[in-house]
Design an enzyme around this catalytic site. Sequence first.
Site, PDB file in Angstrom:
ATOM      1  N   SER A 235       0.800  -1.227   0.000  1.00  0.00           N
ATOM      2  CA  SER A 235       0.000   0.000   0.000  1.00  0.00           C
ATOM      3  C   SER A 235       0.836   1.283   0.000  1.00  0.00           C
ATOM      4  O   SER A 235       0.271   2.365  -0.219  1.00  0.00           O
ATOM      5  CB  SER A 235      -0.928   0.030   1.204  1.00  0.00           C
TER       6      SER A 235
ATOM      7  N   LYS B 224       0.532   3.437  -2.957  1.00  0.00           N
ATOM      8  CA  LYS B 224      -0.631   4.314  -3.153  1.00  0.00           C
ATOM      9  C   LYS B 224      -0.254   5.793  -3.061  1.00  0.00           C
ATOM     10  O   LYS B 224      -0.923   6.647  -3.642  1.00  0.00           O
ATOM     11  CB  LYS B 224      -1.712   3.978  -2.123  1.00  0.00           C
TER      12      LYS B 224
ATOM     13  N   TYR C 148      -3.222  -2.405 -10.405  1.00  0.00           N
ATOM     14  CA  TYR C 148      -3.140  -2.235  -8.944  1.00  0.00           C
ATOM     15  C   TYR C 148      -2.273  -3.329  -8.302  1.00  0.00           C
ATOM     16  O   TYR C 148      -1.425  -3.046  -7.454  1.00  0.00           O
ATOM     17  CB  TYR C 148      -4.564  -2.236  -8.378  1.00  0.00           C
TER      18      TYR C 148
ATOM     19  N   TYR D 150      -4.745   3.944   7.983  1.00  0.00           N
ATOM     20  CA  TYR D 150      -6.132   3.469   8.097  1.00  0.00           C
ATOM     21  C   TYR D 150      -6.702   3.834   9.465  1.00  0.00           C
ATOM     22  O   TYR D 150      -6.490   4.946   9.934  1.00  0.00           O
ATOM     23  CB  TYR D 150      -6.197   1.951   7.805  1.00  0.00           C
TER      24      TYR D 150
ATOM     25  N   VAL E 218       1.145  -3.766   3.805  1.00  0.00           N
ATOM     26  CA  VAL E 218       1.081  -5.071   4.484  1.00  0.00           C
ATOM     27  C   VAL E 218       2.331  -5.919   4.286  1.00  0.00           C
ATOM     28  O   VAL E 218       2.457  -6.980   4.897  1.00  0.00           O
ATOM     29  CB  VAL E 218      -0.158  -5.929   4.092  1.00  0.00           C
TER      30      VAL E 218
HETATM   31  O1  DON Z   1      -4.857  -4.644  -1.803  1.00  0.00           O
HETATM   32  C1  DON Z   1      -4.305  -5.206  -0.856  1.00  0.00           C
HETATM   33  O2  DON Z   1      -4.924  -5.769   0.034  1.00  0.00           O
HETATM   34  C2  DON Z   1      -2.788  -5.158  -0.814  1.00  0.00           C
HETATM   35  N1  DON Z   1      -2.245  -5.247  -2.123  1.00  0.00           N
HETATM   36  C3  DON Z   1      -2.308  -3.891  -0.169  1.00  0.00           C
HETATM   37  C4  DON Z   1      -2.896  -3.650   1.216  1.00  0.00           C
HETATM   38  C5  DON Z   1      -1.983  -2.951   2.142  1.00  0.00           C
HETATM   39  O3  DON Z   1      -0.798  -2.901   1.960  1.00  0.00           O
HETATM   40  C6  DON Z   1      -2.600  -2.412   3.386  1.00  0.00           C
HETATM   41  N2  DON Z   1      -1.630  -1.737   4.205  1.00  0.00           N
HETATM   42  N3  DON Z   1      -1.225  -1.855   5.281  1.00  0.00           N
END
Ligand code: DON
Length: 309
Positions: A64, A67, A191, A243, A261
């Site tokens: 993430s 982003k 994405y 978040y 993540v």
């Molecule tokens: O879309 C997802 O769930 C993952 N590619 C990215 C989510 C993420 O990194 C949330 N952050 N802490």
Amino acid sequence: MMDLQAILDDIHDSLSSRRGEGRVADYIPQLAHVDPKKFGMAVVTVDGAVHLVGDAQEPFSIQSISKVFTLTLALGKHGEAIWKRVGREPSGSAFNSIVQLEYEGGIPRNPFINAGAIAITDLVLAGHTPKEAIGEIVRFMRYLADEDDIIVDQDVARSEQATGFRNFALANFLRSFGKLDHAAELVLGVYFHQCALALSCRQLARAGLFLANSGINPLTGHRVVSHLRARRINALMLTCGHYDGSGDFAYRVGLPGKSGVGGGILAVAPGKASVAVWSPGLNDNGNSLLGSLALEMLAARTGWSIFGA
Ligand code: DON
């Protein structure tokens, strides 16, 4: 003069007995293979000095954190018009939550929750094929970090492509509201690749340096965004970058930050430095447990905070 290297060495040593704490993300199967004991940290100051500790040169999945960079690209392409598609408020719910989307007519709360990031990627895709858009994002990261060896980890991208059912749900839900211009498969193809970008802490800190330096990358002298836009991206990172853990991160660290993540966090100390930390074990909000602690220690030791000297 502050000895940043000594501070990083101290943080590394004092967290060494806690390595492996937290939960490594396993809903993207390929991420579950990462050694939970990895720990790296990089501080790159606005005058270009680089300080590294631990596994700071080992690429990891930025997830993430990407982003922040697609938001920057979308703002460059579409300007303030992006705010018709996505809001600027903290969501107070998990990064992959779908509940607010229905109540709020397909306008995700902010560009950092998954729904908002998917809407932003849809805007980056405008006028491109998915392959071109992925290429643009990779080139942008190389341009920002001023390094050519940044790549997408195809195994991670494929792994999420095969299991990202919730993201497919979010994208299709957006589309049902007429808030996604491209087919869900196309947007998510981009994405999943942006999330699978593999950067080391050192590369990530370099890539984020423009946010610490009023929009100008001090490594190259290139203006990436205006001063105002850099401030605004930082504001979004502070309020939404972790978040429903954003308030806690602001309280403890006091700097704009964006987590992923994969266990990475990019933090920005305006006028001072860009910081990247990596420790795969996550807390309950899906943010790096030791990474947040390390940044809390760094902020305390350096006095860096956007809330006062
Ligand atoms: O879309 C997802 O769930 C993952 N590619 C990215 C989510 C993420 O990194 C949330 N952050 N802490």
